[in-house]
Design a protein around this motif. Structure first.
Motif, PDB file in Angstrom:
ATOM      1  N   ALA A  23     -29.734  42.687 -35.560  1.00 38.56           N
ATOM      2  CA  ALA A  23     -30.165  41.295 -35.381  1.00 38.56           C
ATOM      3  C   ALA A  23     -31.213  41.252 -34.280  1.00 38.56           C
ATOM      4  O   ALA A  23     -31.472  42.246 -33.600  1.00 38.56           O
ATOM      5  CB  ALA A  23     -28.970  40.398 -35.036  1.00 38.56           C
ATOM      6  N   GLY A  24     -31.818  40.069 -34.104  1.00 39.16           N
ATOM      7  CA  GLY A  24     -32.900  39.927 -33.140  1.00 39.16           C
ATOM      8  C   GLY A  24     -32.486  39.174 -31.897  1.00 39.16           C
ATOM      9  O   GLY A  24     -32.212  37.974 -31.960  1.00 39.16           O
ATOM     10  N   GLY A  25     -32.416  39.863 -30.765  1.00 45.72           N
ATOM     11  CA  GLY A  25     -32.135  39.216 -29.490  1.00 45.72           C
ATOM     12  C   GLY A  25     -30.702  39.371 -29.033  1.00 45.72           C
ATOM     13  O   GLY A  25     -29.790  39.544 -29.839  1.00 45.72           O
ATOM     14  N   PRO A  26     -30.480  39.313 -27.717  1.00 44.00           N
ATOM     15  CA  PRO A  26     -29.139  39.530 -27.160  1.00 44.00           C
ATOM     16  C   PRO A  26     -28.117  38.479 -27.581  1.00 44.00           C
ATOM     17  O   PRO A  26     -26.944  38.795 -27.757  1.00 44.00           O
ATOM     18  CB  PRO A  26     -29.374  39.516 -25.642  1.00 44.00           C
ATOM     19  N   GLU A  27     -28.541  37.227 -27.758  1.00 44.46           N
ATOM     20  CA  GLU A  27     -27.586  36.186 -28.136  1.00 44.46           C
ATOM     21  C   GLU A  27     -27.046  36.431 -29.544  1.00 44.46           C
ATOM     22  O   GLU A  27     -25.838  36.312 -29.792  1.00 44.46           O
ATOM     23  CB  GLU A  27     -28.232  34.807 -28.048  1.00 44.46           C
ATOM     24  N   LYS A  28     -27.927  36.796 -30.468  1.00 42.52           N
ATOM     25  CA  LYS A  28     -27.453  37.081 -31.826  1.00 42.52           C
ATOM     26  C   LYS A  28     -26.577  38.336 -31.845  1.00 42.52           C
ATOM     27  O   LYS A  28     -25.580  38.391 -32.572  1.00 42.52           O
ATOM     28  CB  LYS A  28     -28.631  37.219 -32.785  1.00 42.52           C
ATOM     29  N   CYS A  29     -26.929  39.311 -31.061  1.00 40.70           N
ATOM     30  CA  CYS A  29     -26.096  40.518 -31.000  1.00 40.70           C
ATOM     31  C   CYS A  29     -24.727  40.205 -30.394  1.00 40.70           C
ATOM     32  O   CYS A  29     -23.717  40.789 -30.815  1.00 40.70           O
ATOM     33  CB  CYS A  29     -26.816  41.608 -30.205  1.00 40.70           C
ATOM     34  N   ARG A  30     -24.686  39.311 -29.422  1.00 37.79           N
ATOM     35  CA  ARG A  30     -23.389  38.897 -28.883  1.00 37.79           C
ATOM     36  C   ARG A  30     -22.532  38.257 -29.962  1.00 37.79           C
ATOM     37  O   ARG A  30     -21.337  38.541 -30.070  1.00 37.79           O
ATOM     38  CB  ARG A  30     -23.595  37.900 -27.736  1.00 37.79           C
ATOM     39  N   ARG A  31     -23.150  37.395 -30.774  1.00 41.14           N
ATOM     40  CA  ARG A  31     -22.403  36.742 -31.846  1.00 41.14           C
ATOM     41  C   ARG A  31     -21.893  37.743 -32.866  1.00 41.14           C
ATOM     42  O   ARG A  31     -20.811  37.559 -33.439  1.00 41.14           O
ATOM     43  CB  ARG A  31     -23.287  35.691 -32.526  1.00 41.14           C
ATOM     44  N   LEU A  32     -22.659  38.796 -33.125  1.00 43.64           N
ATOM     45  CA  LEU A  32     -22.204  39.812 -34.078  1.00 43.64           C
ATOM     46  C   LEU A  32     -20.851  40.376 -33.663  1.00 43.64           C
ATOM     47  O   LEU A  32     -19.948  40.548 -34.494  1.00 43.64           O
ATOM     48  CB  LEU A  32     -23.227  40.949 -34.188  1.00 43.64           C
ATOM     49  N   ILE A  33     -20.707  40.671 -32.385  1.00 44.00           N
ATOM     50  CA  ILE A  33     -19.470  41.280 -31.894  1.00 44.00           C
ATOM     51  C   ILE A  33     -18.370  40.231 -31.738  1.00 44.00           C
ATOM     52  O   ILE A  33     -17.251  40.391 -32.243  1.00 44.00           O
ATOM     53  CB  ILE A  33     -19.718  41.986 -30.544  1.00 44.00           C
ATOM     54  N   GLU A  34     -18.687  39.149 -31.036  1.00 40.57           N
ATOM     55  CA  GLU A  34     -17.647  38.187 -30.659  1.00 40.57           C
ATOM     56  C   GLU A  34     -17.250  37.238 -31.786  1.00 40.57           C
ATOM     57  O   GLU A  34     -16.081  36.869 -31.896  1.00 40.57           O
ATOM     58  CB  GLU A  34     -18.130  37.368 -29.447  1.00 40.57           C
ATOM     59  N   ASP A  35     -18.201  36.849 -32.635  1.00 39.83           N
ATOM     60  CA  ASP A  35     -17.907  35.865 -33.673  1.00 39.83           C
ATOM     61  C   ASP A  35     -17.631  36.493 -35.036  1.00 39.83           C
ATOM     62  O   ASP A  35     -16.821  35.965 -35.800  1.00 39.83           O
ATOM     63  CB  ASP A  35     -19.073  34.875 -33.821  1.00 39.83           C
ATOM     64  N   TYR A  36     -18.310  37.601 -35.341  1.00 45.30           N
ATOM     65  CA  TYR A  36     -18.230  38.146 -36.691  1.00 45.30           C
ATOM     66  C   TYR A  36     -17.557  39.518 -36.763  1.00 45.30           C
ATOM     67  O   TYR A  36     -17.449  40.085 -37.841  1.00 45.30           O
ATOM     68  CB  TYR A  36     -19.622  38.216 -37.319  1.00 45.30           C
ATOM     69  N   GLY A  37     -17.116  40.031 -35.621  1.00 45.82           N
ATOM     70  CA  GLY A  37     -16.286  41.223 -35.625  1.00 45.82           C
ATOM     71  C   GLY A  37     -16.980  42.530 -35.930  1.00 45.82           C
ATOM     72  O   GLY A  37     -16.319  43.522 -36.287  1.00 45.82           O
ATOM     73  N   TYR A  38     -18.303  42.594 -35.800  1.00 46.86           N
ATOM     74  CA  TYR A  38     -19.003  43.867 -36.018  1.00 46.86           C
ATOM     75  C   TYR A  38     -18.550  44.890 -34.977  1.00 46.86           C
ATOM     76  O   TYR A  38     -18.265  44.546 -33.829  1.00 46.86           O
ATOM     77  CB  TYR A  38     -20.512  43.673 -35.911  1.00 46.86           C
ATOM     78  N   ASP A  39     -18.516  46.145 -35.380  1.00 48.09           N
ATOM     79  CA  ASP A  39     -18.170  47.216 -34.446  1.00 48.09           C
ATOM     80  C   ASP A  39     -19.325  47.546 -33.523  1.00 48.09           C
ATOM     81  O   ASP A  39     -19.121  47.886 -32.345  1.00 48.09           O
ATOM     82  CB  ASP A  39     -17.755  48.471 -35.229  1.00 48.09           C
ATOM     83  N   VAL A  40     -20.548  47.469 -34.028  1.00 45.04           N
ATOM     84  CA  VAL A  40     -21.742  47.793 -33.240  1.00 45.04           C
ATOM     85  C   VAL A  40     -22.809  46.755 -33.554  1.00 45.04           C
ATOM     86  O   VAL A  40     -22.996  46.370 -34.714  1.00 45.04           O
ATOM     87  CB  VAL A  40     -22.278  49.201 -33.581  1.00 45.04           C
ATOM     88  N   ALA A  41     -23.524  46.300 -32.520  1.00 45.45           N
ATOM     89  CA  ALA A  41     -24.655  45.396 -32.696  1.00 45.45           C
ATOM     90  C   ALA A  41     -25.907  46.070 -32.153  1.00 45.45           C
ATOM     91  O   ALA A  41     -25.897  46.609 -31.039  1.00 45.45           O
ATOM     92  CB  ALA A  41     -24.416  44.075 -31.969  1.00 45.45           C
ATOM     93  N   ILE A  42     -26.984  46.038 -32.933  1.00 44.83           N
ATOM     94  CA  ILE A  42     -28.251  46.660 -32.542  1.00 44.83           C
ATOM     95  C   ILE A  42     -29.349  45.601 -32.561  1.00 44.83           C
ATOM     96  O   ILE A  42     -29.538  44.903 -33.555  1.00 44.83           O
ATOM     97  CB  ILE A  42     -28.620  47.810 -33.506  1.00 44.83           C
ATOM     98  N   ASP A  43     -30.065  45.486 -31.456  1.00 40.77           N
ATOM     99  CA  ASP A  43     -31.180  44.549 -31.332  1.00 40.77           C
ATOM    100  C   ASP A  43     -32.458  45.280 -31.749  1.00 40.77           C
ATOM    101  O   ASP A  43     -32.853  46.270 -31.146  1.00 40.77           O
ATOM    102  CB  ASP A  43     -31.276  44.075 -29.881  1.00 40.77           C
ATOM    103  N   TYR A  44     -33.121  44.771 -32.795  1.00 45.01           N
ATOM    104  CA  TYR A  44     -34.320  45.442 -33.285  1.00 45.01           C
ATOM    105  C   TYR A  44     -35.583  45.045 -32.528  1.00 45.01           C
ATOM    106  O   TYR A  44     -36.618  45.731 -32.624  1.00 45.01           O
ATOM    107  CB  TYR A  44     -34.530  45.140 -34.774  1.00 45.01           C
ATOM    108  N   LYS A  45     -35.528  43.972 -31.764  1.00 41.56           N
ATOM    109  CA  LYS A  45     -36.746  43.431 -31.169  1.00 41.56           C
ATOM    110  C   LYS A  45     -37.355  44.414 -30.162  1.00 41.56           C
ATOM    111  O   LYS A  45     -36.673  44.977 -29.319  1.00 41.56           O
ATOM    112  CB  LYS A  45     -36.462  42.089 -30.501  1.00 41.56           C
ATOM    113  N   GLY A  46     -38.665  44.579 -30.277  1.00 44.02           N
ATOM    114  CA  GLY A  46     -39.401  45.422 -29.348  1.00 44.02           C
ATOM    115  C   GLY A  46     -39.244  46.904 -29.596  1.00 44.02           C
ATOM    116  O   GLY A  46     -39.698  47.713 -28.775  1.00 44.02           O
TER     117      GLY A  46
END
Length: 335
Positions: A177-200
Protein backbone atom coordinates in the motif's frame (compact mmCIF):
# COMPACT_ATOMS: atom_id res chain seq x y z
CA UNK A 1 -36.67 16.39 -12.00
CA UNK A 2 -33.90 13.87 -12.49
CA UNK A 3 -30.33 15.05 -11.88
CA UNK A 4 -27.83 13.12 -14.07
CA UNK A 5 -24.00 13.04 -14.00
CA UNK A 6 -23.17 12.84 -17.71
CA UNK A 7 -19.98 12.01 -19.58
CA UNK A 8 -19.71 14.83 -22.12
CA UNK A 9 -16.09 14.42 -23.29
CA UNK A 10 -13.62 11.52 -23.38
CA UNK A 11 -10.97 12.12 -20.69
CA UNK A 12 -7.40 12.46 -21.92
CA UNK A 13 -5.32 11.17 -19.05
CA UNK A 14 -6.66 12.21 -15.65
CA UNK A 15 -10.34 13.21 -15.85
CA UNK A 16 -11.10 16.90 -15.33
CA UNK A 17 -14.43 18.54 -14.40
CA UNK A 18 -14.97 19.66 -18.01
CA UNK A 19 -15.32 16.01 -19.06
CA UNK A 20 -18.65 15.83 -17.22
CA UNK A 21 -21.82 17.79 -16.71
CA UNK A 22 -24.62 17.69 -14.15
CA UNK A 23 -27.98 18.25 -15.80
CA UNK A 24 -31.63 18.13 -14.82
CA UNK A 25 -34.08 16.23 -17.00
CA UNK A 26 -37.58 14.84 -16.47
CA UNK A 27 -37.90 11.61 -14.48
CA UNK A 28 -37.95 8.79 -17.06
CA UNK A 29 -41.16 7.01 -17.96
CA UNK A 30 -41.59 3.42 -16.87
CA UNK A 31 -40.44 1.15 -19.73
CA UNK A 32 -42.76 -1.67 -20.81
CA UNK A 33 -42.10 -4.63 -18.51
CA UNK A 34 -39.54 -2.62 -16.56
CA UNK A 35 -39.22 -0.24 -13.65
CA UNK A 36 -37.91 3.12 -12.53
CA UNK A 37 -35.55 3.07 -9.55
CA UNK A 38 -34.85 5.95 -7.18
CA UNK A 39 -31.12 5.50 -6.61
CA UNK A 40 -30.00 5.93 -3.01
CA UNK A 41 -26.34 4.87 -3.33
CA UNK A 42 -23.95 4.28 -6.22
CA UNK A 43 -20.57 2.61 -6.31
CA UNK A 44 -17.47 4.51 -7.43
CA UNK A 45 -14.83 2.16 -8.84
CA UNK A 46 -11.60 2.38 -10.86
CA UNK A 47 -13.22 0.34 -13.64
CA UNK A 48 -15.45 3.30 -14.47
CA UNK A 49 -12.38 5.18 -15.73
CA UNK A 50 -11.85 2.46 -18.36
CA UNK A 51 -15.49 2.61 -19.44
CA UNK A 52 -15.03 6.31 -20.27
CA UNK A 53 -12.55 5.52 -23.06
CA UNK A 54 -13.76 4.58 -26.53
CA UNK A 55 -11.69 1.40 -26.68
CA UNK A 56 -12.60 -2.31 -26.80
CA UNK A 57 -13.25 -3.72 -23.33
CA UNK A 58 -15.37 -6.25 -21.49
CA UNK A 59 -18.21 -3.69 -21.44
CA UNK A 60 -19.17 -1.11 -24.07
CA UNK A 61 -17.83 2.40 -23.50
CA UNK A 62 -20.12 4.95 -21.91
CA UNK A 63 -21.69 6.92 -24.75
CA UNK A 64 -21.08 10.65 -24.73
CA UNK A 65 -24.15 12.35 -23.31
CA UNK A 66 -25.07 9.33 -21.18
CA UNK A 67 -24.75 9.19 -17.39
CA UNK A 68 -21.61 7.57 -16.01
CA UNK A 69 -22.42 3.88 -15.46
CA UNK A 70 -22.34 2.53 -11.90
CA UNK A 71 -23.65 -0.19 -9.64
CA UNK A 72 -26.54 1.30 -7.70
CA UNK A 73 -28.81 0.45 -4.81
CA UNK A 74 -32.19 2.08 -4.59
CA UNK A 75 -35.94 1.79 -4.21
CA UNK A 76 -38.48 1.02 -6.92
CA UNK A 77 -40.25 4.29 -7.73
CA UNK A 78 -42.66 2.89 -10.33
CA UNK A 79 -43.04 -0.50 -12.00
CA UNK A 80 -44.63 -2.25 -14.97
CA UNK A 81 -43.39 -5.64 -13.78
CA UNK A 82 -45.29 -7.83 -11.29
CA UNK A 83 -42.02 -9.05 -9.72
CA UNK A 84 -41.11 -5.54 -8.56
CA UNK A 85 -43.37 -3.32 -6.51
CA UNK A 86 -42.92 0.32 -5.52
CA UNK A 87 -40.93 0.39 -2.30
CA UNK A 88 -38.86 -2.73 -3.08
CA UNK A 89 -35.12 -2.31 -2.65
CA UNK A 90 -33.08 -3.32 -5.72
CA UNK A 91 -29.50 -3.42 -6.93
CA UNK A 92 -28.60 -2.80 -10.57
CA UNK A 93 -26.16 -1.43 -13.12
CA UNK A 94 -27.52 2.01 -13.89
CA UNK A 95 -26.34 5.60 -14.23
CA UNK A 96 -25.14 8.05 -11.62
CA UNK A 97 -28.48 9.84 -11.46
CA UNK A 98 -31.48 10.26 -9.19
CA UNK A 99 -33.80 7.99 -11.18
CA UNK A 100 -32.96 5.15 -13.58
CA UNK A 101 -35.22 3.28 -15.98
CA UNK A 102 -34.22 -0.37 -16.22
CA UNK A 103 -35.40 -3.92 -16.89
CA UNK A 104 -35.08 -7.02 -14.72
CA UNK A 105 -32.08 -9.09 -15.70
CA UNK A 106 -28.62 -10.20 -14.68
CA UNK A 107 -27.78 -6.87 -13.01
CA UNK A 108 -31.17 -5.90 -11.59
CA UNK A 109 -32.20 -7.91 -8.56
CA UNK A 110 -34.36 -7.48 -5.49
CA UNK A 111 -32.65 -7.02 -2.12
CA UNK A 112 -33.54 -7.94 1.44
CA UNK A 113 -32.06 -5.02 3.35
CA UNK A 114 -33.18 -6.43 6.71
CA UNK A 115 -30.04 -8.59 6.77
CA UNK A 116 -27.60 -5.64 6.74
CA UNK A 117 -27.05 -2.51 8.87
CA UNK A 118 -27.02 -0.32 5.73
CA UNK A 119 -28.14 -0.89 2.13
CA UNK A 120 -24.73 0.46 1.03
CA UNK A 121 -23.20 -2.88 2.05
CA UNK A 122 -24.70 -4.35 -1.12
CA UNK A 123 -22.17 -2.17 -2.96
CA UNK A 124 -19.24 -3.15 -0.73
CA UNK A 125 -19.03 -6.38 1.24
CA UNK A 126 -21.97 -8.07 -0.47
CA UNK A 127 -21.64 -6.30 -3.80
CA UNK A 128 -19.26 -6.60 -6.71
CA UNK A 129 -16.28 -5.27 -4.74
CA UNK A 130 -16.38 -7.73 -1.83
CA UNK A 131 -17.34 -10.56 -4.16
CA UNK A 132 -14.48 -9.67 -6.49
CA UNK A 133 -12.15 -10.55 -3.62
CA UNK A 134 -14.15 -13.65 -2.68
CA UNK A 135 -14.31 -15.33 -6.09
CA UNK A 136 -10.95 -14.06 -7.32
CA UNK A 137 -9.13 -15.60 -4.40
CA UNK A 138 -11.17 -18.70 -3.62
CA UNK A 139 -12.29 -19.79 -7.10
CA UNK A 140 -9.48 -18.50 -9.32
CA UNK A 141 -6.34 -18.66 -7.15
CA UNK A 142 -7.52 -21.64 -5.04
CA UNK A 143 -5.34 -20.91 -2.00
CA UNK A 144 -4.02 -23.65 0.24
CA UNK A 145 -3.25 -23.30 3.96
CA UNK A 146 0.29 -22.07 4.52
CA UNK A 147 0.70 -20.45 1.12
CA UNK A 148 1.99 -16.89 0.79
CA UNK A 149 -0.51 -14.40 -0.61
CA UNK A 150 0.72 -11.01 -1.88
CA UNK A 151 -1.87 -8.30 -2.53
CA UNK A 152 -1.26 -4.95 -4.21
CA UNK A 153 -3.60 -2.07 -3.49
CA UNK A 154 -4.05 -3.97 -0.24
CA UNK A 155 -5.73 -1.15 1.70
CA UNK A 156 -8.33 -0.61 -1.02
CA UNK A 157 -11.84 -2.01 -1.07
CA UNK A 158 -10.93 -5.18 -2.98
CA UNK A 159 -7.46 -5.64 -1.52
CA UNK A 160 -8.57 -5.37 2.10
CA UNK A 161 -11.21 -8.04 1.51
CA UNK A 162 -8.74 -10.34 -0.27
CA UNK A 163 -6.23 -10.15 2.58
CA UNK A 164 -8.82 -10.99 5.22
CA UNK A 165 -10.29 -13.86 3.22
CA UNK A 166 -6.74 -15.13 2.75
CA UNK A 167 -6.24 -15.19 6.51
CA UNK A 168 -9.57 -17.01 6.99
CA UNK A 169 -8.40 -19.83 4.70
CA UNK A 170 -4.94 -20.04 6.32
CA UNK A 171 -2.60 -18.01 4.09
CA UNK A 172 0.33 -15.86 5.18
CA UNK A 173 -0.56 -12.42 3.86
CA UNK A 174 1.63 -9.59 2.59
CA UNK A 175 0.02 -6.31 1.59
CA UNK A 176 1.45 -3.49 -0.52
CA UNK A 177 0.00 0.00 0.00
CA UNK A 178 1.00 3.65 -0.26
CA UNK A 179 2.07 5.51 2.87
CA UNK A 180 2.50 4.72 6.57
CA UNK A 181 -1.16 5.29 7.48
CA UNK A 182 -2.40 2.75 4.94
CA UNK A 183 0.27 0.29 6.02
CA UNK A 184 -0.84 0.73 9.63
CA UNK A 185 -4.39 -0.12 8.61
CA UNK A 186 -3.19 -3.25 6.82
CA UNK A 187 -1.84 -4.65 10.08
CA UNK A 188 -4.25 -3.25 12.65
CA UNK A 189 -7.55 -3.27 10.72
CA UNK A 190 -7.20 -6.01 8.13
CA UNK A 191 -4.88 -8.49 9.84
CA UNK A 192 -2.08 -8.64 7.26
CA UNK A 193 1.08 -10.34 8.47
CA UNK A 194 3.37 -7.89 6.64
CA UNK A 195 2.75 -4.41 5.24
CA UNK A 196 5.04 -2.91 2.58
CA UNK A 197 4.99 0.77 1.58
CA UNK A 198 5.75 1.11 -2.13
CA UNK A 199 6.08 4.90 -2.16
CA UNK A 200 9.49 6.25 -3.10
CA UNK A 201 10.91 2.82 -3.92
CA UNK A 202 12.41 1.62 -7.18
CA UNK A 203 11.48 -1.75 -8.64
CA UNK A 204 14.72 -3.18 -7.26
CA UNK A 205 14.13 -1.77 -3.76
CA UNK A 206 10.51 -2.92 -3.65
CA UNK A 207 11.47 -6.36 -4.95
CA UNK A 208 14.10 -6.70 -2.22
CA UNK A 209 11.55 -5.80 0.47
CA UNK A 210 9.12 -8.41 -0.86
CA UNK A 211 11.93 -10.98 -0.86
CA UNK A 212 12.69 -10.27 2.78
CA UNK A 213 9.04 -10.85 3.64
CA UNK A 214 8.79 -13.99 1.48
CA UNK A 215 12.25 -15.51 1.03
CA UNK A 216 10.74 -18.67 -0.46
CA UNK A 217 8.72 -16.72 -3.01
CA UNK A 218 5.06 -15.81 -3.32
CA UNK A 219 2.46 -18.46 -4.18
CA UNK A 220 -0.40 -16.10 -5.07
CA UNK A 221 -0.32 -12.52 -6.34
CA UNK A 222 -3.63 -10.66 -6.32
CA UNK A 223 -2.90 -7.76 -8.63
CA UNK A 224 -4.81 -4.47 -8.42
CA UNK A 225 -2.14 -1.91 -9.30
CA UNK A 226 0.15 -2.94 -12.18
CA UNK A 227 3.09 -0.79 -13.28
CA UNK A 228 6.32 -0.86 -11.31
CA UNK A 229 4.61 -2.53 -8.34
CA UNK A 230 3.69 -5.53 -10.47
CA UNK A 231 7.20 -5.61 -11.94
CA UNK A 232 8.65 -5.95 -8.43
CA UNK A 233 6.17 -8.69 -7.56
CA UNK A 234 7.03 -10.75 -10.65
CA UNK A 235 10.63 -11.01 -9.43
CA UNK A 236 9.44 -12.89 -6.33
CA UNK A 237 7.27 -15.69 -7.67
CA UNK A 238 7.42 -19.17 -6.17
CA UNK A 239 7.27 -22.12 -8.52
CA UNK A 240 3.78 -22.64 -9.98
CA UNK A 241 2.61 -19.28 -8.59
CA UNK A 242 -0.85 -18.00 -9.57
CA UNK A 243 -1.31 -14.34 -10.51
CA UNK A 244 -4.87 -13.02 -10.46
CA UNK A 245 -4.97 -9.90 -12.63
CA UNK A 246 -7.91 -7.95 -11.21
CA UNK A 247 -6.91 -4.34 -11.94
CA UNK A 248 -4.17 -1.97 -13.09
CA UNK A 249 -5.16 1.26 -11.38
CA UNK A 250 -1.71 2.84 -11.71
CA UNK A 251 -2.18 2.92 -15.49
CA UNK A 252 -5.80 4.01 -15.94
CA UNK A 253 -5.01 7.71 -16.33
CA UNK A 254 -1.77 7.31 -18.31
CA UNK A 255 -1.84 8.49 -21.91
CA UNK A 256 1.01 6.06 -22.64
CA UNK A 257 0.65 2.75 -20.81
CA UNK A 258 3.58 1.46 -18.78
CA UNK A 259 2.96 -2.25 -19.32
CA UNK A 260 4.63 -5.06 -17.41
CA UNK A 261 8.37 -5.40 -18.06
CA UNK A 262 9.26 -8.43 -15.92
CA UNK A 263 7.40 -11.31 -17.58
CA UNK A 264 10.35 -13.70 -17.73
CA UNK A 265 9.76 -15.11 -14.19
CA UNK A 266 6.28 -16.26 -15.26
CA UNK A 267 8.04 -18.61 -17.68
CA UNK A 268 10.92 -19.69 -15.44
CA UNK A 269 8.65 -20.30 -12.42
CA UNK A 270 5.93 -21.91 -14.57
CA UNK A 271 3.46 -19.46 -13.11
CA UNK A 272 -0.09 -18.89 -14.35
CA UNK A 273 -1.54 -15.44 -15.06
CA UNK A 274 -5.32 -15.23 -14.90
CA UNK A 275 -7.33 -12.38 -16.39
CA UNK A 276 -10.24 -12.10 -13.97
CA UNK A 277 -13.67 -10.42 -14.17
CA UNK A 278 -16.21 -10.90 -11.40
CA UNK A 279 -19.06 -10.57 -13.90
CA UNK A 280 -18.65 -14.27 -14.72
CA UNK A 281 -19.81 -15.06 -11.18
CA UNK A 282 -23.00 -12.95 -11.16
CA UNK A 283 -25.27 -16.06 -10.85
CA UNK A 284 -23.48 -16.92 -7.58
CA UNK A 285 -23.56 -13.47 -5.95
CA UNK A 286 -26.30 -14.42 -3.46
CA UNK A 287 -24.39 -17.53 -2.37
CA UNK A 288 -21.16 -15.64 -1.73
CA UNK A 289 -22.93 -12.64 -0.21
CA UNK A 290 -24.40 -14.89 2.47
CA UNK A 291 -20.90 -16.16 3.36
CA UNK A 292 -19.52 -12.62 3.51
CA UNK A 293 -22.41 -11.55 5.76
CA UNK A 294 -21.72 -14.48 8.08
CA UNK A 295 -18.02 -13.66 8.32
CA UNK A 296 -18.87 -10.05 9.17
CA UNK A 297 -21.37 -11.15 11.83
CA UNK A 298 -18.69 -13.38 13.36
CA UNK A 299 -16.19 -10.51 13.45
CA UNK A 300 -13.83 -12.25 11.01
CA UNK A 301 -14.26 -9.76 8.18
CA UNK A 302 -14.11 -5.96 8.33
CA UNK A 303 -15.37 -3.91 5.40
CA UNK A 304 -14.85 -0.15 5.61
CA UNK A 305 -16.90 2.27 3.55
CA UNK A 306 -16.01 5.81 2.50
CA UNK A 307 -19.43 7.36 1.86
CA UNK A 308 -19.44 10.73 0.12
CA UNK A 309 -22.70 12.64 -0.10
CA UNK A 310 -24.47 14.49 -2.87
CA UNK A 311 -24.82 13.94 -6.60
CA UNK A 312 -23.36 17.40 -7.09
CA UNK A 313 -20.11 16.05 -5.61
CA UNK A 314 -19.84 13.08 -7.99
CA UNK A 315 -16.67 14.28 -9.75
CA UNK A 316 -14.79 15.14 -6.56
CA UNK A 317 -15.84 11.87 -4.97
CA UNK A 318 -14.77 9.84 -8.02
CA UNK A 319 -11.32 11.43 -8.08
CA UNK A 320 -10.65 10.21 -4.53
CA UNK A 321 -9.96 6.82 -6.15
CA UNK A 322 -6.91 8.19 -7.95
CA UNK A 323 -5.47 10.39 -5.21
CA UNK A 324 -5.57 7.66 -2.57
CA UNK A 325 -7.88 9.79 -0.41
CA UNK A 326 -10.58 7.14 0.04
CA UNK A 327 -10.46 5.10 3.24
CA UNK A 328 -12.58 2.13 2.25
CA UNK A 329 -15.09 1.20 -0.41
CA UNK A 330 -16.01 4.47 -2.10
CA UNK A 331 -19.76 5.02 -2.27
CA UNK A 332 -21.73 8.09 -3.29
CA UNK A 333 -24.95 8.70 -1.35
CA UNK A 334 -27.48 10.22 -3.72
CA UNK A 335 -30.84 10.19 -1.94
Amino acid sequence: MNRRFLLTRRPHGTPVPEDFSLVEQPIPAVPAGGLVVRNHYCSLDPAQRGWMDDVPSYMPPIALGDPVRASTVGVVHASDNPQFQPGDWVMGLNGIEDYSACHPGAFTMKLDITQVPSPSLFLSAMGAVGLTGYFGLLDVAKPQPGEVLLVSGAAGAVGSAVGQIGKIVGCRTIGIAGGPEKCRRLIEDYGYDVAIDYKGKSVRELSAEIRRAAPGGVNIVFENVGGTVMDAEMLNLAKYARIVLCGLISEYNLTEKYGVRNLWPILTQQATLYGYLVLDYAPRFAEAGAVMAQWMAEGRLRIDEDIQEGLENAYAAFMRLFTGANTGKLVLKIA
